[in-house]
Enzyme design. Sequence first.
Site, PDB file in Angstrom:
ATOM      1  N   ASP A 142       1.100  41.285 -62.544  1.00 11.03           N
ATOM      2  CA  ASP A 142       0.463  39.971 -62.663  1.00 11.03           C
ATOM      3  C   ASP A 142      -1.030  40.136 -62.399  1.00 11.03           C
ATOM      4  O   ASP A 142      -1.481  40.165 -61.254  1.00 11.03           O
ATOM      5  CB  ASP A 142       1.072  38.973 -61.677  1.00 11.03           C
ATOM      6  CG  ASP A 142       0.550  37.556 -61.892  1.00 11.03           C
ATOM      7  OD1 ASP A 142      -0.539  37.401 -62.485  1.00 11.03           O
ATOM      8  OD2 ASP A 142       1.230  36.610 -61.469  1.00 11.03           O
ATOM      9  N   HIS A 153      -5.979  35.938 -58.139  1.00 10.54           N
ATOM     10  CA  HIS A 153      -5.481  36.621 -56.948  1.00 10.54           C
ATOM     11  C   HIS A 153      -6.381  37.762 -56.477  1.00 10.54           C
ATOM     12  O   HIS A 153      -6.028  38.469 -55.526  1.00 10.54           O
ATOM     13  CB  HIS A 153      -4.071  37.141 -57.220  1.00 10.54           C
ATOM     14  CG  HIS A 153      -3.148  36.093 -57.752  1.00 10.54           C
ATOM     15  ND1 HIS A 153      -2.760  35.005 -57.003  1.00 10.54           N
ATOM     16  CD2 HIS A 153      -2.579  35.929 -58.974  1.00 10.54           C
ATOM     17  CE1 HIS A 153      -1.975  34.225 -57.735  1.00 10.54           C
ATOM     18  NE2 HIS A 153      -1.857  34.762 -58.930  1.00 10.54           N
TER      19      HIS A 153
END
Length: 286
Positions: A188, A193
């Site tokens: 991902d 993030h």
Amino acid sequence: MPIDAAKAVAAAPRSGEITWDSKDIQLYHLGIGAGTPATDPDELRYTLESRLHVLPSFATVAGGGKPGVISGLSLPGIEVDLARVLHGGQSLTVHRPLPAQGTATTTGRIAAVYDKGKAAVLVMRTEAADADGPLWTNDAQIFVRGEGGWGGDRGPSTRLEPPVGPPDRVVERTVREDQALLYRLSGDWNPLHADPEFAKVAGFERPILHGLCTYGMTLKAVVDTRLDGDVTRVRGYVTRFAGVVYPGETLRIRMWRHGDGEIRVAVSAVERNEAPVLADTVVRHT
């Protein structure tokens, strides 16, 4: 409207082949906090190839998470700004225990599009099967802020009645400062993030932890403390992402046995006055 619900649901499924081996599983387990203490026999089940057990939530990243959320947002009928996208919930059905290495065919499609008024919700379904039959079914509920309001179906409610009484078990798990950076190596790559500037554009003070990392950490805690460490007992796992987690925080995981074969779970961030993180969470097991 950037989302054409009818076109998205009617689009042909996308199929592909994925493979994984023990290294992929070990990396995933490390990404969700396994391996502490490093020599603990219970942790070596997740980190040592000669005795490797596969946590079922590995299904969310197997094959690099393909087809994943980002690729799903390029399906016909969908054109959205990634900065407006949030992972709202996840549902996993395990058809049989996951092997430590394997090859499978995955089929991904938009199973539903719901109109929540201020947001649209895409249900991205991924089914995986190998030569011996079905392995797992994943449903990711993706919120796209600012894309609702066209008068479509609101969809079913995922809210559950709160568990009754005090929890049967409470554990705490620390999220390492580098955990999001390690977890993203499983596939991902959303910059939310890792990139502080992108996180600010998305409305966060700094990069946040992947919801699916919290999801994996929570399932591991349930398996380790309520299911005797037996990953093969998990049959299903569903959650609603109720809030974000920042690297460095502490997760408080509360568990209630709810009849035969079901454990209810709630997760909060200790340092932010028990801010909810996972809600309406159920682990089904044998």
